[in-house]
Design an enzyme around this catalytic site. Structure first.
Site, PDB file in Angstrom:
ATOM      1  N   HIS A  17       0.841  -1.207   0.000  1.00 43.94           N
ATOM      2  CA  HIS A  17       0.000   0.000   0.000  1.00 43.94           C
ATOM      3  C   HIS A  17       0.878   1.259   0.000  1.00 43.94           C
ATOM      4  O   HIS A  17       0.602   2.226  -0.699  1.00 43.94           O
ATOM      5  CB  HIS A  17      -0.874   0.057   1.263  1.00 43.94           C
ATOM      6  CG  HIS A  17      -1.955  -0.982   1.341  1.00 43.94           C
ATOM      7  ND1 HIS A  17      -2.139  -1.795   2.428  1.00 43.94           N
ATOM      8  CD2 HIS A  17      -2.925  -1.317   0.456  1.00 43.94           C
ATOM      9  CE1 HIS A  17      -3.183  -2.586   2.234  1.00 43.94           C
ATOM     10  NE2 HIS A  17      -3.671  -2.329   1.038  1.00 43.94           N
ATOM     11  N   LYS A  41     -15.487  -7.024   4.348  1.00 45.11           N
ATOM     12  CA  LYS A  41     -14.399  -7.974   4.592  1.00 45.11           C
ATOM     13  C   LYS A  41     -14.225  -8.379   6.058  1.00 45.11           C
ATOM     14  O   LYS A  41     -13.328  -9.145   6.367  1.00 45.11           O
ATOM     15  CB  LYS A  41     -13.085  -7.383   4.085  1.00 45.11           C
ATOM     16  CG  LYS A  41     -13.045  -7.297   2.559  1.00 45.11           C
ATOM     17  CD  LYS A  41     -11.670  -6.900   2.091  1.00 45.11           C
ATOM     18  CE  LYS A  41     -11.569  -6.954   0.574  1.00 45.11           C
ATOM     19  NZ  LYS A  41     -10.252  -6.489   0.122  1.00 45.11           N
ATOM     20  N   ARG A  90      -1.653  -5.382  -8.789  1.00 42.05           N
ATOM     21  CA  ARG A  90      -0.518  -6.262  -8.527  1.00 42.05           C
ATOM     22  C   ARG A  90      -0.351  -7.302  -9.612  1.00 42.05           C
ATOM     23  O   ARG A  90       0.685  -7.432 -10.230  1.00 42.05           O
ATOM     24  CB  ARG A  90      -0.719  -6.992  -7.191  1.00 42.05           C
ATOM     25  CG  ARG A  90      -0.556  -6.117  -5.995  1.00 42.05           C
ATOM     26  CD  ARG A  90      -1.167  -6.740  -4.791  1.00 42.05           C
ATOM     27  NE  ARG A  90      -2.630  -6.692  -4.885  1.00 42.05           N
ATOM     28  CZ  ARG A  90      -3.449  -6.934  -3.893  1.00 42.05           C
ATOM     29  NH1 ARG A  90      -2.970  -7.318  -2.725  1.00 42.05           N
ATOM     30  NH2 ARG A  90      -4.746  -6.831  -4.051  1.00 42.05           N
TER      31      ARG A  90
HETATM   32  P1  ADP Z   1      -9.813  -3.320  -0.982  1.00 40.83           P
HETATM   33  O1  ADP Z   1     -10.470  -3.970   0.176  1.00 40.83           O
HETATM   34  O2  ADP Z   1     -10.560  -2.162  -1.542  1.00 40.83           O
HETATM   35  O3  ADP Z   1      -9.287  -4.266  -2.035  1.00 40.83           O
HETATM   36  P2  ADP Z   1      -7.157  -3.149   0.096  1.00 40.83           P
HETATM   37  O4  ADP Z   1      -6.879  -2.545   1.420  1.00 40.83           O
HETATM   38  O5  ADP Z   1      -7.035  -4.617  -0.010  1.00 40.83           O
HETATM   39  O6  ADP Z   1      -8.560  -2.627  -0.329  1.00 40.83           O
HETATM   40  O7  ADP Z   1      -6.254  -2.443  -0.987  1.00 40.83           O
HETATM   41  C1  ADP Z   1      -6.389  -1.084  -1.302  1.00 40.83           C
HETATM   42  C2  ADP Z   1      -5.714  -0.827  -2.623  1.00 40.83           C
HETATM   43  O8  ADP Z   1      -4.328  -1.110  -2.516  1.00 40.83           O
HETATM   44  C3  ADP Z   1      -6.230  -1.698  -3.760  1.00 40.83           C
HETATM   45  O9  ADP Z   1      -6.220  -0.946  -4.944  1.00 40.83           O
HETATM   46  C4  ADP Z   1      -5.222  -2.806  -3.840  1.00 40.83           C
HETATM   47  O10 ADP Z   1      -5.143  -3.339  -5.145  1.00 40.83           O
HETATM   48  C5  ADP Z   1      -3.957  -2.048  -3.494  1.00 40.83           C
HETATM   49  N1  ADP Z   1      -2.923  -2.939  -2.961  1.00 40.83           N
HETATM   50  C6  ADP Z   1      -3.007  -3.781  -1.924  1.00 40.83           C
HETATM   51  N2  ADP Z   1      -1.848  -4.449  -1.735  1.00 40.83           N
HETATM   52  C7  ADP Z   1      -1.009  -4.011  -2.704  1.00 40.83           C
HETATM   53  C8  ADP Z   1       0.325  -4.337  -3.084  1.00 40.83           C
HETATM   54  N3  ADP Z   1       1.043  -5.268  -2.460  1.00 40.83           N
HETATM   55  N4  ADP Z   1       0.838  -3.693  -4.140  1.00 40.83           N
HETATM   56  C9  ADP Z   1       0.108  -2.778  -4.804  1.00 40.83           C
HETATM   57  N5  ADP Z   1      -1.138  -2.438  -4.518  1.00 40.83           N
HETATM   58  C10 ADP Z   1      -1.712  -3.037  -3.487  1.00 40.83           C
END
Ligand code: ADP
Length: 166
Positions: A17, A41, A90
């Site tokens: 993130h 979630k 990703r």
């Molecule tokens: P959501 O529940 O909306 O998927 P997340 O907290 O899982 O939210 O992720 C928020 C954003 O960060 C999303 O766009 C996700 O694709 C991105 N993200 C999460 N982990 C990574 C990572 N390792 N590399 C790049 N982007 C990421």
């Protein structure tokens, strides 16, 4: 002033993130990290905990704010005068869902653009759920999250949060 929203569950914030955030702050004048309040979630960290961890992890950026949001993302984005929604991509498996969401959001509001950013390759495997799983099994999450998140995970799981962590 170009404002972007970076929405997510952030349960908890990971180095992946933060890699995306680091790219977004260079593209926009202001980035608002927006924690989804009504996430389906079933997060292990409360909304306030997720916000506090994000604030601590992003404190070096002067142009970043952290807050929560509820309801339609595009409506929220417009209320913040944001012109972009930042999402991280990703792997190909992220694409289908993200593409669908981006087009639906465009349909709802033509003037809010979704911008996809790719992290450094070393973070492509990283997700909050992997971090929670490794921490739950007593693995070392040092390479995955900032130190403050590592400590928060230890505390949370010691306090018995592991059963909701599947
Ligand atoms: P959501 O529940 O909306 O998927 P997340 O907290 O899982 O939210 O992720 C928020 C954003 O960060 C999303 O766009 C996700 O694709 C991105 N993200 C999460 N982990 C990574 C990572 N390792 N590399 C790049 N982007 C990421």
């Amino acid at each position: 002033m170009k404002i972007a929203i970076y929405p997510g569950t952030f349960d908890p914030v990971t180095n992946g993130h933060l890699d995306i955030l680091d790219r977004a702050v260079k593209l926009f004048d202001k980035v608002i990290i927006s924690v989804a309040r009504n996430s389906t979630k079933n997060p292990i960290f409360t909304e306030d905990e997720r916000i506090a961890l994000l604030k601590a992890a992003a404190k070096k950026y002067k142009n970043v704010r952290v807050e929560s949001f509820t309801g339609l993302l595009v409506e929220y984005a417009r209320s913040k005068k944001a012109t972009a929604i930042v999402r991280g991509l990703r792997v190909i498996s992220d694409f289908e869902y993200e593409f669908q969401m981006a087009l639906a959001n465009r349909r709802l509001h033509e003037d809010v653009e979704t911008v996809f950013l790719m992290p450094n390759e070393k973070y492509t495997y990283l997700s909050s759920s992997i971090v929670r799983e490794v921490a739950r099994l007593n693995g070392n999450v040092r390479d995955f999250v900032p130190p403050i998140v590592r400590r928060a995970l230890k505390k949370k799981l010691r306090a018995g949060g592991s059963s909701t962590n599947a």
